[in-house]
Write a protein that holds these residues in place. Sequence first.
Motif, PDB file in Angstrom:
ATOM      1  N   GLY A   1       0.809  -1.207   0.000  1.00 20.74           N
ATOM      2  CA  GLY A   1       0.000   0.000   0.000  1.00 20.74           C
ATOM      3  C   GLY A   1       0.841   1.255   0.000  1.00 20.74           C
ATOM      4  N   TRP A   2       1.862   1.289   0.861  1.00 18.80           N
ATOM      5  CA  TRP A   2       2.738   2.462   0.915  1.00 18.80           C
ATOM      6  C   TRP A   2       3.493   2.645  -0.405  1.00 18.80           C
ATOM      7  N   SER A   3       3.972   1.561  -0.991  1.00 19.67           N
ATOM      8  CA  SER A   3       4.727   1.670  -2.247  1.00 19.67           C
ATOM      9  C   SER A   3       3.863   2.236  -3.361  1.00 19.67           C
ATOM     10  N   SER A   4       2.641   1.755  -3.455  1.00 23.55           N
ATOM     11  CA  SER A   4       1.750   2.275  -4.494  1.00 23.55           C
ATOM     12  C   SER A   4       1.428   3.747  -4.250  1.00 23.55           C
ATOM     13  N   LEU A   5       1.244   4.122  -2.977  1.00 17.90           N
ATOM     14  CA  LEU A   5       0.937   5.509  -2.655  1.00 17.90           C
ATOM     15  C   LEU A   5       2.108   6.426  -3.011  1.00 17.90           C
ATOM     16  N   LEU A   6       3.326   6.002  -2.703  1.00 16.84           N
ATOM     17  CA  LEU A   6       4.500   6.799  -3.053  1.00 16.84           C
ATOM     18  C   LEU A   6       4.627   6.960  -4.566  1.00 16.84           C
ATOM     19  N   ALA A   7       4.371   5.879  -5.306  1.00 14.42           N
ATOM     20  CA  ALA A   7       4.453   5.964  -6.765  1.00 14.42           C
ATOM     21  C   ALA A   7       3.392   6.910  -7.316  1.00 14.42           C
ATOM     22  N   ILE A   8       2.186   6.835  -6.767  1.00 12.49           N
ATOM     23  CA  ILE A   8       1.107   7.724  -7.216  1.00 12.49           C
ATOM     24  C   ILE A   8       1.451   9.177  -6.920  1.00 12.49           C
ATOM     25  N   MET A   9       2.065   9.433  -5.755  1.00  8.97           N
ATOM     26  CA  MET A   9       2.465  10.798  -5.425  1.00  8.97           C
ATOM     27  C   MET A   9       3.477  11.338  -6.421  1.00  8.97           C
ATOM     28  N   VAL A  10       4.412  10.478  -6.834  1.00  9.53           N
ATOM     29  CA  VAL A  10       5.363  10.902  -7.866  1.00  9.53           C
ATOM     30  C   VAL A  10       4.616  11.240  -9.149  1.00  9.53           C
ATOM     31  N   GLY A  11       3.658  10.393  -9.513  1.00  7.75           N
ATOM     32  CA  GLY A  11       2.875  10.642 -10.719  1.00  7.75           C
ATOM     33  C   GLY A  11       2.097  11.940 -10.655  1.00  7.75           C
ATOM     34  N   ARG A  12       1.484  12.213  -9.518  1.00  5.96           N
ATOM     35  CA  ARG A  12       0.704  13.452  -9.380  1.00  5.96           C
ATOM     36  C   ARG A  12       1.619  14.674  -9.366  1.00  5.96           C
ATOM     37  N   ALA A  13       2.800  14.531  -8.773  1.00  8.22           N
ATOM     38  CA  ALA A  13       3.730  15.661  -8.739  1.00  8.22           C
ATOM     39  C   ALA A  13       4.213  16.014 -10.144  1.00  8.22           C
ATOM     40  N   VAL A  14       4.626  15.009 -10.905  1.00 14.53           N
ATOM     41  CA  VAL A  14       5.115  15.257 -12.263  1.00 14.53           C
ATOM     42  C   VAL A  14       3.980  15.792 -13.139  1.00 14.53           C
ATOM     43  N   THR A  15       2.776  15.307 -12.920  1.00 15.34           N
ATOM     44  CA  THR A  15       1.629  15.802 -13.680  1.00 15.34           C
ATOM     45  C   THR A  15       1.387  17.281 -13.420  1.00 15.34           C
ATOM     46  N   GLN A  16       1.521  17.698 -12.152  1.00 14.81           N
ATOM     47  CA  GLN A  16       1.364  19.113 -11.820  1.00 14.81           C
ATOM     48  C   GLN A  16       2.427  19.965 -12.515  1.00 14.81           C
ATOM     49  N   VAL A  17       3.655  19.455 -12.525  1.00 19.54           N
ATOM     50  CA  VAL A  17       4.734  20.190 -13.193  1.00 19.54           C
ATOM     51  C   VAL A  17       4.454  20.290 -14.691  1.00 19.54           C
ATOM     52  N   ALA A  18       4.011  19.187 -15.283  1.00 22.58           N
ATOM     53  CA  ALA A  18       3.698  19.184 -16.716  1.00 22.58           C
ATOM     54  C   ALA A  18       2.555  20.155 -17.030  1.00 22.58           C
ATOM     55  N   ASN A  19       1.554  20.198 -16.188  1.00 17.16           N
ATOM     56  CA  ASN A  19       0.443  21.130 -16.406  1.00 17.16           C
ATOM     57  C   ASN A  19       0.917  22.573 -16.352  1.00 17.16           C
ATOM     58  N   GLY A  20       1.813  22.862 -15.389  1.00 20.57           N
ATOM     59  CA  GLY A  20       2.313  24.227 -15.261  1.00 20.57           C
ATOM     60  C   GLY A  20       3.223  24.632 -16.401  1.00 20.57           C
ATOM     61  N   ALA A  21       4.032  23.679 -16.881  1.00 21.29           N
ATOM     62  CA  ALA A  21       5.007  24.002 -17.916  1.00 21.29           C
ATOM     63  C   ALA A  21       4.394  24.025 -19.311  1.00 21.29           C
ATOM     64  N   ALA A  22       3.469  23.094 -19.588  1.00 25.47           N
ATOM     65  CA  ALA A  22       2.926  22.966 -20.944  1.00 25.47           C
ATOM     66  C   ALA A  22       1.502  23.484 -21.067  1.00 25.47           C
TER      67      ALA A  22
END
Length: 495
Positions: A125-146
Amino acid sequence: MGGGVGRQVAGASGERAQAAPVGSLPLLKKERIWSGWDYSWVNLSLAIATWAFLVGGSTALLVGFQDGIAAMVIGNAIGLGIMVPAATAASARFGVEQYTILRPVFGLIGVGVLVFTVILVTEMGWSSLLAIMVGRAVTQVANGAAGTDFGSGSLLVTVVGLVAILIAWLILSRGPVTIGKLNRFVAPGLVLVTVFMLFFLVSNTSWEALFAAEPLAPFEESQLNFMLAVEFNVAVGFSWYPVMGSMARMTRSPKAALWPAFTGLIVGTLVAQVVGMAAALTLGDSDPTVWMLPLGGPILGAFMLLFISFANITSMSSIVYSTVLAIRQASGNLLGRVPWPLLCGSFFVLPAILTFFPDFMYQQFMVFVTISGAFLAAMCGAILADYFVLRRQWVRLPDLYRLRGESAYHFTGGVNWAGIVSVVVGAAFYLWIYNPVTLETHPLFLILTASAPATVLSGGVYLLLAQLLYRRRGVGAFSDTEVTSTHHTTTRKGV
C-alpha cells in the motif's frame, strides 16, 4: 555473535559475503557499513518525502495550526517511542535481519503468516501511494510548464507512477549500499527544500492568519478532532516498523541505530508535516502536489516538487528492501534461491496495479494508515514483551536458523501461539476502541488513544500466554539455562 553461525558467515565465499546485506545470516562487524550519522541521513531522507507533507495536510483536516503541532509531536513521539526499540534493538545488536529475529516471538511459521498478511499488505500500500504521489507531482509540473490540464486521476499519473516503480526497482536491485549512497545526497537536499518551502510559506502569509486558520473538515467535538489527529500521527510513527529493523542491522552498533532512528524520523517527519499542515491551512488543500507549485513559483516550485518526488523513489526502495528480505526469510527454502532482482520485481506487481486507481488510494489514505497501525501496534507490544521482559535481550543465534523441532523456537508446529494470539487480541481491542472506517470511538479513546492501550494489552497477553504455554514447560528458550530440546543444550557462552 554465535560461534557456529559467526564462523559460517566468516567462511562465506567472496560472492556470498558481497551478498550479505540481502541474505539472512548475521552480519559481521566489517559488513555493517553505516555509522550513526549514515543511519541518521537514511532516516531523515525517509521521513522528508511527499507523503510526510500529505500527513501534515491530512492533520489539517481535523485541527488548526497549534493543536496540529501538539497532535503531531505527541502522536509521533508515542508511535516512534514504541516502534523504534521494537524494530531496531535486536537487529542492531545481533546483525540479524528483522524478520528472522522475530522467530522467538512468533515462530518460523508464525512470522511467515504475519509477513504475508500484515507486512506485505502494508508495504504494498505504501509503495503504491508513493508511486502515485510521484505521478501526481510530475503531472502538476507538466500542467504548469505545458499548459495542459491532466487531472489527479489521469492516465499520466499512472504512467509516471509506473516509471517511478521501475526506477525504484533499478535502485533496489543493487542493494542497500546504493540506497545509502543516494540518501547521503538526497537527505541534505530535502532539508534545504523544506527550509525553502517554510520560508516561502511564511513570507506569503502572516503568522496571525496561520494561527487563526480553521481546520478544513473537522467534526463537531473539538476533543475528538484532537484525539483523531493524535491517533493518526501515532499510526504514522508505527508505519515505519516494517522498514527499520532490516536497515538497522547495517549499523555498527545498537547505539548507532536507536537514537538516529528516533531523532532522524521524528525531526524529519515533524518538519515536513508542519510545512504540509501550514500550507494546507492557508492554501486550502491537503494534497502537497497541488500547493507546492503555487507556493514556490513555476521554476523553484517545480524543482522542489521533482526533487521530493525523487526522494519518494528512494523511500520506496528502502521500504521494499526490508519487505523483500522479510518475504525471502519467511518463505523458508521456497524463495531462497530466487534472484534478488526478480524477487524485488515480483513485489512491485500489485503496487503497479494500484497505480491505476490513484484517486481511490488518496481517498483511503487515513483509513489505510490507521488500520495498518492497529496491527503494527499489537505486534510491537508482543515484541517488546518478549525481547526486553522475558528474554532480557538475549537470543540463541544458531536456533534462529535451525528448522522444525531442531530449533528451540519451533514451539507448536512452528507457531508461537502466544505471539499470534496477542497480535489478534491487541488489534481487535484497538478497533473496538476506535474504528477508522466508521469513526466510532469508545470513551477510552478520548483519554488514552487506541494505539497505547492496544500495545500494552498485546504485551500483557503475550507475557501471560508465553508463561502458560511454553516458559513453565521449558519450551522456547526464554533463558540461557533452559533445556528446550533433547538434542542439544546451548548456553550463553556457546552463542
